[in-house]
Design a protein around this motif. Structure first.
Motif, PDB file in Angstrom:
ATOM      1  N   THR A 269       0.684  -1.659  -0.376  1.00  0.00           N
ATOM      2  CA  THR A 269      -0.243   0.015  -0.131  1.00  0.00           C
ATOM      3  C   THR A 269       1.202   1.031  -0.161  1.00  0.00           C
ATOM      4  N   ALA A 270       0.343   2.607  -0.405  1.00  0.00           N
ATOM      5  CA  ALA A 270       1.113   3.878  -0.261  1.00  0.00           C
ATOM      6  C   ALA A 270       1.786   3.795   0.078  1.00  0.00           C
ATOM      7  N   LEU A 271       0.892   3.816   1.879  1.00  0.00           N
ATOM      8  CA  LEU A 271       1.194   4.795   3.074  1.00  0.00           C
ATOM      9  C   LEU A 271       1.736   3.962   3.960  1.00  0.00           C
ATOM     10  N   SER A 272       2.636   2.653   3.127  1.00  0.00           N
ATOM     11  CA  SER A 272       3.118   1.466   3.751  1.00  0.00           C
ATOM     12  C   SER A 272       5.004   1.853   3.963  1.00  0.00           C
ATOM     13  N   VAL A 273       5.055   2.131   2.601  1.00  0.00           N
ATOM     14  CA  VAL A 273       6.123   2.953   2.772  1.00  0.00           C
ATOM     15  C   VAL A 273       6.788   4.372   3.194  1.00  0.00           C
ATOM     16  N   SER A 274       8.189   4.340   3.143  1.00  0.00           N
ATOM     17  CA  SER A 274       8.291   5.934   3.499  1.00  0.00           C
ATOM     18  C   SER A 274       8.373   6.820   2.642  1.00  0.00           C
ATOM     19  N   GLU A 275       8.631   8.361   2.695  1.00  0.00           N
ATOM     20  CA  GLU A 275       7.289   9.236   1.995  1.00  0.00           C
ATOM     21  C   GLU A 275       8.527   9.603   0.813  1.00  0.00           C
ATOM     22  N   GLN A 279       8.444   8.307  -3.119  1.00  0.00           N
ATOM     23  CA  GLN A 279       8.540   9.190  -4.123  1.00  0.00           C
ATOM     24  C   GLN A 279       9.121   8.327  -4.954  1.00  0.00           C
ATOM     25  N   GLN A 280      10.309   7.865  -4.523  1.00  0.00           N
ATOM     26  CA  GLN A 280      11.582   7.305  -5.161  1.00  0.00           C
ATOM     27  C   GLN A 280      10.617   6.275  -6.594  1.00  0.00           C
ATOM     28  N   ILE A 281       9.677   5.054  -5.675  1.00  0.00           N
ATOM     29  CA  ILE A 281       8.576   4.258  -6.689  1.00  0.00           C
ATOM     30  C   ILE A 281       7.974   4.714  -7.623  1.00  0.00           C
ATOM     31  N   PHE A 282       7.347   5.867  -7.343  1.00  0.00           N
ATOM     32  CA  PHE A 282       6.907   7.559  -8.509  1.00  0.00           C
ATOM     33  C   PHE A 282       7.641   7.247 -10.140  1.00  0.00           C
ATOM     34  N   ALA A 283       8.443   8.111  -8.739  1.00  0.00           N
ATOM     35  CA  ALA A 283       9.698   8.547  -9.668  1.00  0.00           C
ATOM     36  C   ALA A 283      10.626   7.397 -11.111  1.00  0.00           C
ATOM     37  N   GLU A 284      10.467   6.631 -10.678  1.00  0.00           N
ATOM     38  CA  GLU A 284      10.915   5.228 -11.623  1.00  0.00           C
ATOM     39  C   GLU A 284      10.083   4.632 -12.206  1.00  0.00           C
ATOM     40  N   ALA A 285       8.242   4.472 -12.212  1.00  0.00           N
ATOM     41  CA  ALA A 285       7.687   3.780 -12.687  1.00  0.00           C
ATOM     42  C   ALA A 285       7.359   5.361 -13.800  1.00  0.00           C
ATOM     43  N   TRP A 286       7.792   6.327 -13.421  1.00  0.00           N
ATOM     44  CA  TRP A 286       7.502   7.608 -14.046  1.00  0.00           C
ATOM     45  C   TRP A 286       8.519   7.611 -15.638  1.00  0.00           C
ATOM     46  N   THR A 296       1.576   0.950  -9.381  1.00  0.00           N
ATOM     47  CA  THR A 296       2.838   1.379  -8.266  1.00  0.00           C
ATOM     48  C   THR A 296       2.243   0.657  -7.216  1.00  0.00           C
ATOM     49  N   PHE A 297       1.197   0.727  -6.723  1.00  0.00           N
ATOM     50  CA  PHE A 297       0.619   0.546  -5.233  1.00  0.00           C
ATOM     51  C   PHE A 297      -0.505   0.033  -5.732  1.00  0.00           C
ATOM     52  N   ASN A 298      -1.194  -1.049  -4.656  1.00  0.00           N
ATOM     53  CA  ASN A 298      -2.503  -1.767  -4.663  1.00  0.00           C
ATOM     54  C   ASN A 298      -3.726  -0.833  -4.376  1.00  0.00           C
TER      55      ASN A 298
END
Ligand code: NA7
Length: 576
Positions: A269-275, A279-286, A296-298
C-alpha cells in the motif's frame, strides 16, 4: 449426410441469408470473432461493418497524434491467434501510432482471408429476435435482411461520437472536425487559428501536433486530467528480440493482472512505505513511462489518502514543466482522484503551454455559451477561429449498442431494458435476448483493461460456449434472471469499494446528458474476471438457461463460480 451435401446445404442457406452468426463490426473483436466462427467452428458468419474497411477505432480515429496508450508489444492479438504472426510482426514505436495499428489489422484481415465474409459500408439498423423461429432478423441500411442463430456485437466501446449541443454549433463558417471521424485525407492547419474543445486522452494527443502547425491554438479546457508521460520512442531492436523470446510469459501475465498489462503488481500500500521510498517508486515508474504509475501500489483506487500521494506527485510534474505557475495550476486536477478518470498518456503536452501560439482557456469557470459563424463565445471571452476541433469523446459502451435497434423476446428493446443502466450477466449477455453476445460489453473489464486481452478472452469464451452448445445438441442460450441480478449486484458492490464513482467520467456516463450514472466497465480485474468466466463455463455455463429451437429451458443458478473467487474479487482492484 455427406460433407459435400452438408457444404452444399450450408452454401444454399447462406445465399438465402440464413446464417449461423451475424457479427457487427470489423475492428479487433469482429475480425477475431469471424476467424473463430468460420475457421475454428466451421459456422457460416457474416460481419456487417459501417466503414469501407476493417479497423474499427483505428479506422475512424485519424486525428494528428492518434496513437495507442498500451505499449505496442502487447496491443495486438496474442499467441492464441498465431505464434508466427507475433514473431513476424515488428512494431516501429513503443506506442504505435494509428496508421501502424490500422496496417496491422489490415494485415490480419488479409492473412486470414476475412474480407470475403465482411460486408463493408453497411450499417445494421435493426436486429430483432423472432420468438417464433428462435432466430435473429437483422436489417441493414442498404435494405438488406438476413437471419442468424447468433448475434454477436463487436462494435467497440468508443464508437459513437459525442458532439455537444452548443447553441449555434452549426452556424460556424469555418471547418469543424470531431477527432473520432477525422477526414482520411488529413487536415492542414498551417496558418490557421484553431479552437480545440476537450482535453481527454484524444485532445492531449492532438493538441501538441496541431500547435506545431497552427498560427494559434485555443485550448478550451473544462477539466484537467492527470496526464502521464508516455515516453514514446522508436522500438529498440534488442528489446524487440527479448520480447519475442518471452511472448508466452508476457501474454500469460496480461491474462492474470488486474488491467491486462504485463506489469508487476506489487502487493504493497502507498502509505506502508516512507515518503522517500514512495517518491522513489513513483519516480521510477514515471521514468519508465505509461500506465506503470497506476500499478505502483495496490490501494490507489481504494484509499483516498493513498491516491492523493500519486495525485500530488503528478501535479508536481506539471509544475516542473509549465513555465507559468498560473497555467500550471489551471492544468492541475483538483476535483477528482488520480485514475478515477482515464489518465491520458502524453508526449510533450505540458510543454505545449509554454509556446506563444497556445492559449489555455478555463471553460469550467467561463463556460462555452455559443458557437457563432466566426468562432466560440465563452462567458468571459470571444475566440475568433478558422477551425474548431471537437475532442469531446464518445457515448461510450452503450451508445452504439442502442443504435443497432436490438429487440429481444416479446419485442423488448435493449435500450428500454437498460433504461436505468446496463443489466448483464458477466457483461457478455443479457436476459431476454437469447443468443446475443456482446464482446467487451458493459459490466465486463473492457475499457478498464488493455483491450485486445479482454477482446480475446470474450471471443474465446463465446467460441467455447458455441462449441458446447453444438456438442450437446443445443442452439439456444440466455442468462437466467437471478444470475444477471447477482452479477449486477456484484458489479455494483465492487464499484462501491473503489474511488471511481467519485469522478464525473465517461466511465460512469457523466459526459452524456441524461445517461444513467453507473460504472459501465467492471473494475473487479481482468484476471479475476477470467477465472469467474472460466468457472461458469466449467460448470456447464451456470447461470444460463439452455435449450434449442429458441427455447432456453430455465435452469438452476448454482452461483458458486463467482463465490469461488469472491475473496480475490474483494482484493481485485488492488491486484492491478
Ligand atoms: P473524453 O475522455 O471523454 O474527453 C472529452 C473531453 O471533452 C473532456 O475534456 C471533456 O471535459 C470535454 N468536453 C465534453 N463535452 C464538453 C462540453 N460540453 N464543454 C466543454 N468540454 C467538453 O474523450 P477522448 O476522446 O479524449 O477519450 C476517450 C477515450 O478514448 C479515452 O479515455 C481512451 O480510453 C481512448 P470533461 O472532462 O467532461 O469536463
Amino acid at each position: 449426410m455427406s460433407s459435400v451435401q452438408q457444404d452444399q446445404r450450408d452454401a444454399a442457406s447462406e445465399s438465402a441469408g440464413e446464417l449461423d452468426a451475424v457479427v457487427v463490426g470489423a475492428g479487433f473483436s469482429g475480425l477475431y470473432m469471424l476467424h473463430r466462427l468460420r475457421d475454428t467452428l466451421g459456422l457460416s458468419a457474416r460481419v456487417f461493418e459501417e466503414a469501407d474497411d476493417v479497423g474499427g477505432t483505428w479506422y475512424w480515429n485519424r486525428y494528428p497524434g492518434a496513437r495507442c496508450d498500451s505499449e505496442s508489444y502487447f496491443y495486438s492479438f496474442s499467441d492464441r491467434l498465431s505464434e508466427d504472426l507475433l514473431q513476424e510482426w515488428t512494431w516501429s514505436e513503443r506506442f504505435a501510432a494509428q496508421p501502424e495499428i490500422l496496417d496491422y489489422l489490415q494485415h490480419v484481415a488479409d492473412r486470414y482471408d476475412l474480407r470475403k465474409d465482411i460486408q463493408f459500408s453497411t450499417r445494421v439498423v435493426a436486429a430483432e429476435y423472432d420468438d417464433a423461429t428462435g432466430r435473429w432478423d437483422v436489417r441493414t441500411d442498404d435494405g438488406g435482411q438476413v437471419t442468424a442463430t447468433y448475434l454477436i456485437t463487436a462494435v467497440g466501446c468508443l464508437s459513437s461520437t459525442n458532439l455537444p449541443e452548443f447553441p449555434g454549433r452549426d452556424s460556424f463558417r469555418g471547418d469543424s472536425y470531431h477527432t473520432g471521424t477525422w477526414p482520411h485525407e488529413g487536415v492542414d492547419f498551417t496558418g490557421k487559428r484553431v479552437a480545440v474543445i476537450g482535453t481527454g486522452a484524444t485532445g492531449v494527443q492532438a493538441i501538441p501536433e496541431i500547435a506545431e502547425q497552427a498560427a494559434h491554438v485555443y485550448v478550451l479546457q473544462r477539466t484537467p486530467n492527470y496526464d502521464i508521460a508516455a515516453g514514446n520512442r522508436p522500438m529498440d531492436a534488442e528489446d524487440g528480440r527479448k520480447i519475442k523470446a518471452n511472448y508466452r510469459e508476457i501474454w500469460q501475465t496480461t491474462r492474470e493482472t488486474g488491467f491486462g498489462f504485463p506489469y508487476d503488481a506489487p502487493n504493497r500500500t502507498a502509505l506502508s512505505v516512507s515518503e522517500d521510498e514512495r517518491q522513489q517508486i513513483f519516480a521510477e515508474a514515471w521514468e519508465r513511462g505509461g500506465f506503470r504509475l497506476g500499478t505502483t501500489f495496490n490501494d490507489l483506487l481504494l484509499d483516498a489518502d493513498a491516491n492523493e500521494t500519486a495525485s500530488e506527485f503528478l501535479r508536481e510534474r506539471i509544475r516542473e514543466r509549465v513555465d507559468d505557475p498560473e497555467i500550471a495550476e489551471l492544468l492541475s486536477p483538483r476535483d477528482h482522484p488520480f485514475f478515477t478518470k482515464r489518465p491520458p498518456l502524453e508526449n510533450g503536452y505540458y510543454e505545449t503551454f509554454n509556446r506563444d501560439n497556445v492559449t489555455l482557456a478555463d471553460v469550467r469557470k467561463a463556460p462555452i455559451q455559443e458557437i457563432h459563424p466566426n468562432g466560440v463565445r465563452t462567458a468571459d471571452a470571444e475566440y475568433e477561429v478558422d477551425s474548431i476541433v471537437y475532442a469531446t469523446g464518445f457515448d461510450a459502451m452503450t451508445g452504439t449498442l442502442f443504435k443497432l435497434g436490438i429487440r429481444g423476446r416479446n419485442g423488448l428493446g435493449l435500450q428500454e431494458k437498460w433504461s436505468q443502466g446496463p443489466r448483464t450477466y458477466l457483461g457478455v449477455a443479457t436476459e431476454g435476448f437469447p443468443n446475443l453476445f456482446m464482446i467487451t460489453g458493459p459490466q465486463s473489464p473492457s475499457v478498464l483493461s488493455n483491450m485486445p486481452v479482454s477482446i480475446e478472452q470474450h471471443v474465446d469464451w463465446i467460441t467455447d460456449c458455441l462449441r458446447y452448445l453444438r456438442d450437446n445438441g443445443l442452439d439456444t442460450i440466455e442468462p437466467l434472471r437471478e444470475a444477471e441480478d447477482d452479477w449486477v449486484d456484484h458489479h455494483n458492490e465492487v464499484t462501491q469499494m473503489t474511488l471511481l464513482p467519485q469522478a464525473n467520467s465517461w466511465w460512469v456516463g457523466a459526459n452524456i446528458p441524461g445517461k444513467p450514472r453507473n460504472l459501465y466497465p467492471y473494475v473487479g480485474g481482468v484476471g479475476t474476471y477470467r477465472l469467474i468466466c472460466d468457472e461458469v463455463a466449467a460448470q456447464d455455463y451456470d447461470g444460463f438457461g439452455q435449450g434449442s429451437g429458441g427455447s432456453a429451458r430455465s435452469g438452476e443458478f448454482n452461483g458458486t463460480a463467482r463465490a469461488k473467487f469472491i475473496d480475490i474479487v474483494s482484493a481485485a482492484p488492488a491486484a492491478s
